[in-house]
Scaffold this active site. Structure first.
Site, PDB file in Angstrom:
ATOM      1  N   HIS A  33       0.830  -1.205   0.000  1.00  0.00           N
ATOM      2  CA  HIS A  33       0.000   0.000   0.000  1.00  0.00           C
ATOM      3  C   HIS A  33       0.863   1.252   0.000  1.00  0.00           C
ATOM      4  O   HIS A  33       2.046   1.202   0.345  1.00  0.00           O
ATOM      5  CB  HIS A  33      -0.917   0.021   1.227  1.00  0.00           C
ATOM      6  CG  HIS A  33      -2.100  -0.904   1.089  1.00  0.00           C
ATOM      7  ND1 HIS A  33      -2.023  -2.246   1.351  1.00  0.00           N
ATOM      8  CD2 HIS A  33      -3.377  -0.660   0.707  1.00  0.00           C
ATOM      9  CE1 HIS A  33      -3.202  -2.802   1.136  1.00  0.00           C
ATOM     10  NE2 HIS A  33      -4.040  -1.864   0.746  1.00  0.00           N
ATOM     11  N   LYS A  93      -0.771   4.920   4.669  1.00  0.00           N
ATOM     12  CA  LYS A  93      -1.675   3.977   5.335  1.00  0.00           C
ATOM     13  C   LYS A  93      -1.238   3.789   6.786  1.00  0.00           C
ATOM     14  O   LYS A  93      -0.058   3.625   7.068  1.00  0.00           O
ATOM     15  CB  LYS A  93      -1.675   2.641   4.586  1.00  0.00           C
ATOM     16  CG  LYS A  93      -2.710   1.680   5.117  1.00  0.00           C
ATOM     17  CD  LYS A  93      -2.937   0.529   4.165  1.00  0.00           C
ATOM     18  CE  LYS A  93      -3.914  -0.463   4.727  1.00  0.00           C
ATOM     19  NZ  LYS A  93      -5.236   0.129   4.975  1.00  0.00           N
TER      20      LYS A  93
HETATM   21  P1  NAP Z   1      -6.725   9.815   3.596  1.00  0.00           P
HETATM   22  O1  NAP Z   1      -6.513  10.393   2.242  1.00  0.00           O
HETATM   23  O2  NAP Z   1      -5.691  10.013   4.653  1.00  0.00           O
HETATM   24  O3  NAP Z   1      -8.126  10.366   4.147  1.00  0.00           O
HETATM   25  C1  NAP Z   1      -8.580  10.232   5.459  1.00  0.00           C
HETATM   26  C2  NAP Z   1      -9.429  11.452   5.746  1.00  0.00           C
HETATM   27  O4  NAP Z   1     -10.033  11.301   7.041  1.00  0.00           O
HETATM   28  C3  NAP Z   1      -8.602  12.747   5.783  1.00  0.00           C
HETATM   29  O5  NAP Z   1      -9.278  13.739   5.057  1.00  0.00           O
HETATM   30  C4  NAP Z   1      -8.558  13.059   7.277  1.00  0.00           C
HETATM   31  O6  NAP Z   1      -8.438  14.446   7.529  1.00  0.00           O
HETATM   32  C5  NAP Z   1      -9.929  12.560   7.673  1.00  0.00           C
HETATM   33  N1  NAP Z   1     -10.093  12.486   9.108  1.00  0.00           N
HETATM   34  C6  NAP Z   1      -9.165  12.198  10.063  1.00  0.00           C
HETATM   35  N2  NAP Z   1      -9.718  12.298  11.275  1.00  0.00           N
HETATM   36  C7  NAP Z   1     -11.001  12.672  11.078  1.00  0.00           C
HETATM   37  C8  NAP Z   1     -12.065  12.971  11.948  1.00  0.00           C
HETATM   38  N3  NAP Z   1     -11.890  12.972  13.269  1.00  0.00           N
HETATM   39  N4  NAP Z   1     -13.278  13.284  11.437  1.00  0.00           N
HETATM   40  C9  NAP Z   1     -13.458  13.355  10.124  1.00  0.00           C
HETATM   41  N5  NAP Z   1     -12.466  13.116   9.228  1.00  0.00           N
HETATM   42  C10 NAP Z   1     -11.255  12.772   9.717  1.00  0.00           C
HETATM   43  O7  NAP Z   1      -6.963   8.234   3.503  1.00  0.00           O
HETATM   44  P2  NAP Z   1      -7.700   7.410   2.323  1.00  0.00           P
HETATM   45  O8  NAP Z   1      -6.675   6.799   1.453  1.00  0.00           O
HETATM   46  O9  NAP Z   1      -8.780   8.227   1.738  1.00  0.00           O
HETATM   47  O10 NAP Z   1      -8.342   6.222   3.205  1.00  0.00           O
HETATM   48  C11 NAP Z   1      -9.343   6.455   4.159  1.00  0.00           C
HETATM   49  C12 NAP Z   1      -9.692   5.127   4.830  1.00  0.00           C
HETATM   50  O11 NAP Z   1     -10.240   4.232   3.851  1.00  0.00           O
HETATM   51  C13 NAP Z   1      -8.498   4.388   5.447  1.00  0.00           C
HETATM   52  O12 NAP Z   1      -8.915   3.728   6.627  1.00  0.00           O
HETATM   53  C14 NAP Z   1      -8.145   3.346   4.402  1.00  0.00           C
HETATM   54  O13 NAP Z   1      -7.512   2.225   4.957  1.00  0.00           O
HETATM   55  C15 NAP Z   1      -9.518   3.010   3.898  1.00  0.00           C
HETATM   56  N6  NAP Z   1      -9.581   2.408   2.562  1.00  0.00           N
HETATM   57  C16 NAP Z   1     -10.557   1.498   2.386  1.00  0.00           C
HETATM   58  C17 NAP Z   1     -10.765   0.921   1.156  1.00  0.00           C
HETATM   59  C18 NAP Z   1     -11.886  -0.069   1.004  1.00  0.00           C
HETATM   60  O14 NAP Z   1     -12.104  -0.543  -0.106  1.00  0.00           O
HETATM   61  N7  NAP Z   1     -12.587  -0.410   2.068  1.00  0.00           N
HETATM   62  C19 NAP Z   1      -9.942   1.270   0.088  1.00  0.00           C
HETATM   63  C20 NAP Z   1      -8.952   2.239   0.283  1.00  0.00           C
HETATM   64  C21 NAP Z   1      -8.784   2.821   1.527  1.00  0.00           C
HETATM   65  P3  NAP Z   1      -6.934  15.106   7.674  1.00  0.00           P
HETATM   66  O15 NAP Z   1      -6.461  15.258   6.280  1.00  0.00           O
HETATM   67  O16 NAP Z   1      -7.209  16.435   8.351  1.00  0.00           O
HETATM   68  O17 NAP Z   1      -6.102  14.193   8.510  1.00  0.00           O
END
Ligand code: NAP
Length: 264
Positions: free
Chosen positions: A154, A158
């Protein structure tokens, strides 16, 4: 019927893709977003977000009280996502959770709450349909080739390791083979962790590098042969078909389900 959707994490890589997808679907309506900043503002006030008048809330309960949402899509970080999911269920909002890293206890807790409220929900470590098939095929293969190692790769932002998909794959493999201690019984690690994480005798290796999105290879070994089952997500669009399907399905369910394979 129009399904009213709230998205938590709209500035994130997954969240911003989900905002795009929900806006494109005729039967979905984006009613609000939950973020950890920008409370009281609108998506159009944030530079990197679409120019639309959708309110942003920092407080989950206020969001659900003021928006009459049907579904919460959460794409944030594990501990926050647990609190969001709980609050959603308490407000009769159906959760579709892509955030990975929930503990067993948290999952059981949420399942129980959904059951009490007779509300549908889905927590899926991987919404890419190809990845779900990769897990399913791995479960099939483990019955005949029980020696297996999982290599997941990844992007380096992550937070959880191993990935939710790797954990789910390992759990499925565990169901189709008995415990098996793999490798040489006297093997020694020169550098700690060289053989990866251990789960039920199988090894899981987590690679974190810039440039990667979400990739997994499950390698099986038998006398004179190996079998590799591999899936690659090249961008976040690969997860959106699964999230769309989940938003529709949770409206029909009366329990919280873990794993996309259980609704396919
Ligand atoms: P990312 O770009 O880091 O996005 C995470 C977002 O959550 C950021 O905007 C962050 O804000 C925000 N956040 C953090 N704390 C928060 C809070 N208290 N309240 C509201 N928002 C908050 O990560 P990503 O790649 O989009 O991934 C997000 C999640 O999805 C991860 O857990 C990842 O493992 C998962 N994921 C799942 C799949 C699936 O198919 N299920 C696929 C890919 C990823 P800041 O920027 O201010 O920190």
């Amino acid at each position: 019927m129009t399904i009213k959707v709230v998205i938590a994490g709209p500035r994130g890589k997954m969240g911003s893709e989900a905002v795009k997808m929900v806006r494109q679907e005729e039967n979905f309506q984006l009613v609000a977003c939950i973020d950890r900043k920008n409370d009281g503002m609108s998506l159009k006030d944030i530079e990197e977000l679409p120019d639309i008048n959708i309110p942003i809330y920092e407080d989950t309960s206020t969001c659900f009280e003021e928006t009459d949402a049907d579904v919460l899509v959460d794409l944030t970080v594990p501990d926050v996502a647990y609190e969001h999911t709980k609050a959603a269920l308490e407000h009769d909002v159906r959760p579709v959770i892509g955030t990975t890293g929930f503990t067993e206890v948290q999952l059981e807790d949420l399942k129980m709450l959904a059951k009490e409220k007779r509300l549908g929900g889905l927590i899926a470590p991987n919404f890419a349909i190809g990845a779900v098939l990769m897990m399913h095929f791995s479960k099939m293969a483990a019955k005949y080739l029980p020696d297996v190692e999982i290599i997941e790769k990844h992007h380096d932002n992550k937070r959880d390791a191993p990935s939710g998909s790797a954990v789910k794959t390992a759990e499925l493999i565990k169901d189709s083979r008995s415990y098996k201690s793999q490798g040489h019984p006297e093997e020694k690690e020169t550098f700690p962790g060289a053989r990866g994480a251990e789960y039920e005798g199988m090894r899981i290796h987590s690679v974190r590098l810039p440039g990667l999105v979400a990739h997994q290879e499950v390698v099986f070994g038998g006398p004179g042969q190996t079998l590799s089952i591999k899936h690659d997500s090249y961008n976040r669009e690969s997860f959106m078909d699964g999230i769309k399907l989940a938003i529709e399905e949770v409206m029909e369910l009366e329990e919280l389900i873990y794993g996309m394979e259980n609704i396919l």
